[in-house]
Write an enzyme that holds these catalytic residues in place. Structure first.
Site, PDB file in Angstrom:
ATOM      1  N   ARG A 309     -36.403 -14.224  32.522  1.00  0.00           N
ATOM      2  CA  ARG A 309     -36.010 -12.955  32.945  1.00  0.00           C
ATOM      3  C   ARG A 309     -36.886 -12.182  33.558  1.00  0.00           C
ATOM      4  O   ARG A 309     -36.527 -11.273  34.399  1.00  0.00           O
ATOM      5  CB  ARG A 309     -35.222 -12.356  31.601  1.00  0.00           C
ATOM      6  CG  ARG A 309     -34.434 -11.162  31.998  1.00  0.00           C
ATOM      7  CD  ARG A 309     -33.555 -10.445  30.698  1.00  0.00           C
ATOM      8  NE  ARG A 309     -32.295 -11.366  30.602  1.00  0.00           N
ATOM      9  CZ  ARG A 309     -31.166 -10.986  31.233  1.00  0.00           C
ATOM     10  NH1 ARG A 309     -31.009 -10.011  32.074  1.00  0.00           N
ATOM     11  NH2 ARG A 309     -30.005 -11.693  31.116  1.00  0.00           N
ATOM     12  N   GLU A 730     -29.341  -2.748  27.365  1.00  0.00           N
ATOM     13  CA  GLU A 730     -30.605  -2.940  27.531  1.00  0.00           C
ATOM     14  C   GLU A 730     -31.084  -2.143  29.036  1.00  0.00           C
ATOM     15  O   GLU A 730     -32.147  -1.598  29.140  1.00  0.00           O
ATOM     16  CB  GLU A 730     -30.964  -4.283  27.984  1.00  0.00           C
ATOM     17  CG  GLU A 730     -30.974  -5.079  26.488  1.00  0.00           C
ATOM     18  CD  GLU A 730     -30.975  -6.670  26.704  1.00  0.00           C
ATOM     19  OE1 GLU A 730     -29.942  -6.828  27.463  1.00  0.00           O
ATOM     20  OE2 GLU A 730     -31.976  -7.137  26.718  1.00  0.00           O
TER      21      GLU A 730
END
Ligand code: MTE
Ligand code: HPA
Ligand code: MOS
Length: 774
Positions: A309, A730
């Site tokens: 990620r 997030e």
């Protein structure tokens, strides 16, 4: 209607009145015992012997267990390589090795120092640099390659290279890791855990105890915060409690103290990222070459996914025509690092946001100009370095609107004047972005299931795999279901998560809890609506329904669901204008022996990523936003204040704008804490010294921006997600980075060279940098 409304969080009252029950609030049951894990006093080496004799003799101590008592002493979400209790090889300082069992915590704490370890110490690897030098890696990612980076760098009129470093971060959830295990009949086990991932907790407990999965149920009512720290790491502590419950046939409670939690559990990954960037005179990026090194700690945990990620997010919001990105996870002798809000994304994006500040200093330009010129476009320059095209890209509009809303140009002029006036204070201003990919990057996790039960009085219970950690997923699911049935939100209850009702669930993570579970709950609700509409269609058609004849089976080809409007506790047949009370229709469905419950499964469509080529569509869509922060540094002390932050985000059509606002402000402040004051200190033996709020500084209310504006744009185009909403959990965390880049911006006014600071930019870090300018 519920969607888009500010329905209060389903625990808002409970949290302020004390009515909300967390694990350690559960009443003690008969014969229940307390469990205390004891960690090893060395970061590396071999555990030769554990002496528990004198601890066992201490008053109030009932038992002690070690690795050999477990049926299977190994776990790990991606690679099963982490012992639940140290057997031989030690991974990190304070790694659990013994569990003490007793009747009071006082007794256990008194007995703890009596546990003696015989250890053959080995040299520990405590930094990324040492791990690189020794090539001690857990994982090497496939490189992301686009264009021809070497050629681009060679031809570039300007090149910069260096290393960007950021530190770890403690989750600092209010409720530490906690679990109570209840032994049931027949060797079965009921686990109440503070876990983001009840299914994994169930699986790890079952394996550790030598049970099959259907012999263990894991229940999660709520967490007092998770932030990623309970995605994988709730499981081993549940296994410890379950071991005690199994061995002693007594309920066993394990609730870590804050200090033990901080010492024993993993945190955000520190990263050290080497880069070389090439750009032209206008600041246009021509090529980026980067090698990312994440500090994985002692075991694999989720590190490989987190590194992936980070590599996906190294572009932040900027188009990279040529890129070559490599990544490694280092194995070191600290706690095993794990998921933390952003999941590597912040460590990737911050690298380029930092580089852009450096480019600005190098070219003597405002960094915002460089960001604007490199920002992903709407029609062109809108494909990421891994080949995913941005649909309905709002980034150029976000930059433009916030620049104007926050008065960027005027404030820049004011700052220049202020900084020229020699007050002993300097100010900085910076705008950064977030373009966060929504979906688990492991495709198989993008699925969920829901159970919807409509009761005879018309009220509804919903169960999904989503876990509530404060983020409001229950409230969003409640709204989705209430909206579907056209009933008030309080008529829908979202029940405790349990592996008994929802099986093989994914963790509540990747910000996609309400996307996935909300979609499944909607699917289930629609199936029930179909049956109710069919019944009403038959009532209106005067189909005989009595003791002899029942409503015929649903024939979808003859049902016109769009003719029925479920609203206001009424079901209206639009063509005839007739309506029936919701409760009445539900009751008639029951009398007609029609099912009022439904189980539904949902999977996110359209995801496909070719790992071998590092190209494809790993994400369902992106959540975007920008933030501009202004800071003021005292050049004599290095202390600073955030004077103002303005945030503008695209959250599609928010399911609950109030909850989303809470997520945005909370995530921003948490992100800001990571890049400013939250610093982890270890001693030379690898022991974490900053293991309580006295030595680890999270932001308090006075550290938040003195002026704090949060706004959303309108975007009705996100058709990929439930009710065109966007995930929020997030993405805004990454906006906290704007505080760090603003500090870097301020330093540019003092020194002639490019500022060279690490994250977190503590006052000490800034003071040392300022000292270099004298
Ligand atoms: N908000 C609160 N109050 N507490 C939390 O623990 N965790 C964050 C975010 N917001 C968290 C939170 C993280 S790391 C994630 S992945 C998402 O919530 C998970 O929930 P969601 O998918 O339902 O948004
Ligand atoms: N994000 C968050 N948590 C995860 C992911 C992800 O992409 N993959 C596995 N756990
Ligand atoms: Mo969040 S780090 O995906 O639990």
């Amino acid at each position: 209607m519920s969607i888009g409304q500010n329905i209060p969080h389903d625990s808002s009252r409970g949290h302020v009145t004390g009515g909300s029950v967390f694990i350690d609030d559960r009443g003690f049951t008969q014969k229940e015992v307390l469990v205390l894990p004891v960690g090893v006093p060395a970061a590396a080496g071999n555990l030769k012997k554990i002496d528990i004799e004198s601890a066992l003799k201490a008053p109030g101590v009932l038992a002690a267990f070690t690795a050999k008592d477990l049926h299977h002493n190994m776990w790990g979400t991606i690679i099963p390589e982490q012992p639940i209790l140290v057997d031989q090889k030690i991974g990190y300082y304070d790694e659990p090795a013994v569990i003490l069992v007793g009747t009071s915590m006082d007794a256990l704490l008194r007995a703890k120092p009596l546990v003696k370890f015989e250890i053959e110490k080995a040299p520990a690897i405590l930094t990324i640099d040492e791990a690189i030098q020794k090539k001690n890696f857990i994982y090497k990612a496939n490189a992301f390659v686009c264009g021809a980076v070497d050629e681009a760098l060679q031809k570039a009129p300007h090149r910069l290279s260096g290393a960007f470093e950021c530190g770890g971060q403690e989750h600092f959830y209010m409720e530490s890791q906690a679990c109570i295990a209840y032994p049931l009949e027949d060797g079965q086990m009921e686990i109440h855990s503070s876990s983001q991932h009840p299914s994994e907790t169930q699986h790890v407990v079952a394996e550790a105890l030598g049970l099959q999965l259907h012999e263990v149920v894991c229940i999660v009512k709520r967490m007092g915060g998770g932030f990623g720290g309970k995605e994988s790491q709730a499981a081993p502590f549940a296994a410890m409690a379950a071991l005690v419950a199994q061995k002693m046939q007594r309920p066993a409670r394990l609730c870590l103290s804050k200090d033990d939690d901080m010492m024993m559990t993993g945190k955000r990954h520190p990263f050290k990222n080497f880069y070389e960037i090439g750009f032209d005179n206008d600041g246009r990026i021509l090529g980026l070459k980067a090698q990312l090194y994440a500090d994985g700690g002692a075991y694999a945990d989720l590190s490989s996914s987190i590194l992936d990620r980070a590599m996906f997010h190294i572009d932040s919001a900027y188009y990279l025509p040529n890129a070559h990105i490599e990544g490694y996870v280092c194995r070191t002798n600290i706690h095993s690092n794990t998921a933390f809000r952003g999941f590597g994304g912040p460590q990737g994006s911050m690298t380029i946001e930092s580089i852009i500040e450096d480019m600005a200093k190098h070219l003597n330009m405002d960094a915002l100009k460089i960001r604007e010129i490199n920002c992903y476009g709407k029609e062109k320059n809108n494909v990421t370095h891994y080949g995913q095209k941005l649909d309905h890209n709002p980034l150029p509009d976000l930059f433009a609107r916030l620049k104007s809303d926050a008065d960027y140009v005027k404030r820049r002029e004011e700052i220049e004047k202020f900084n020229a006036s020699q007050t002993g204070k300097i100010r900085g201003l910076s705008m950064t972005a977030t373009k966060f990919g929504i979906a688990f990057t492991a495709r198989f996790l993008n699925q969920g299931n829901a159970l919807v039960n409509v009761h005879k009085d018309g009220t509804v219970q919903v169960s999904t795999g989503a876990t509530e950690m404060g983020q409001g997923v229950n409230t969003k699911i409640q709204q989705i279901v209430a909206h579907a049935f056209g009933i008030p939100a309080p008529d829908v209850k979202v029940m405790a998560t349990s592996t008994e009702k929802n099986h093989n669930t994914s963790p509540t993570a990747a910000s996609s809890g309400s996307d996935i579970n909300g979609s499944a709950a909607l699917k289930g609700s629609v199936e029930i609506k179909k049956r109710l509409a069919w019944l009403y269609q038959n009532i209106l058609a005067e189909t005989p329904m009595n003791d002899i004849a029942e409503c015929p089976h649903l024939d979808e080809s003859k049902l016109r669901l769009e003719d029925f409007d479920f609203n206001n506790r009424q079901v209206k047949h639009l063509p005839s204008g007739k309506s029936i009370e919701w409760q009445d229709l539900v009751k008639r469905a029951y009398l007609n022996r029609m099912s009022l419950g439904e189980y539904a499964h949902f999977k996110t469509e359209g995801l496909g990523f070719d790992k071998a080529r590092s190209m494809g569509t790993p994400f369902n869509y992106f959540t975007n936003g920008v933030a501009v922060s202004e800071v003021q540094i005292d050049t004599w002390t290095g202390e600073y204040k955030v004077l103002r932050t303005d945030i503008l985000m695209d959250l599609g059509r928010p399911l609950n704008p109030g909850i989303d606002r809470g997520q945005v402000t909370g995530a921003f402040v948490q992100g800001m804490g990571w890049v400013t004051s939250e610093k982890l200190f270890y001693n030379k033996d690898g022991k974490l010294l900053s293991h309580s709020p006295t030595t680890y500084k999270i932001p308090n209310i006075q550290d938040t921006p003195r002026i704090f504006n949060v706004d959303f744009i309108e975007n009705h185009e996100n058709r990929q997600n439930v009710h065109r909403s966007k995930a929020v959990g997030e993405p805004p965390f990454l906006l906290g980075i704007s505080v760090w880049t603003a500090l870097k911006d301020a330093l540019k006014y003092k020194g002639t060279a490019i500022p060279n600071i690490k994250s977190p930019a503590t006052p000490e870090e800034l003071l040392m940098e300022l000292a270099r300018y004298e």
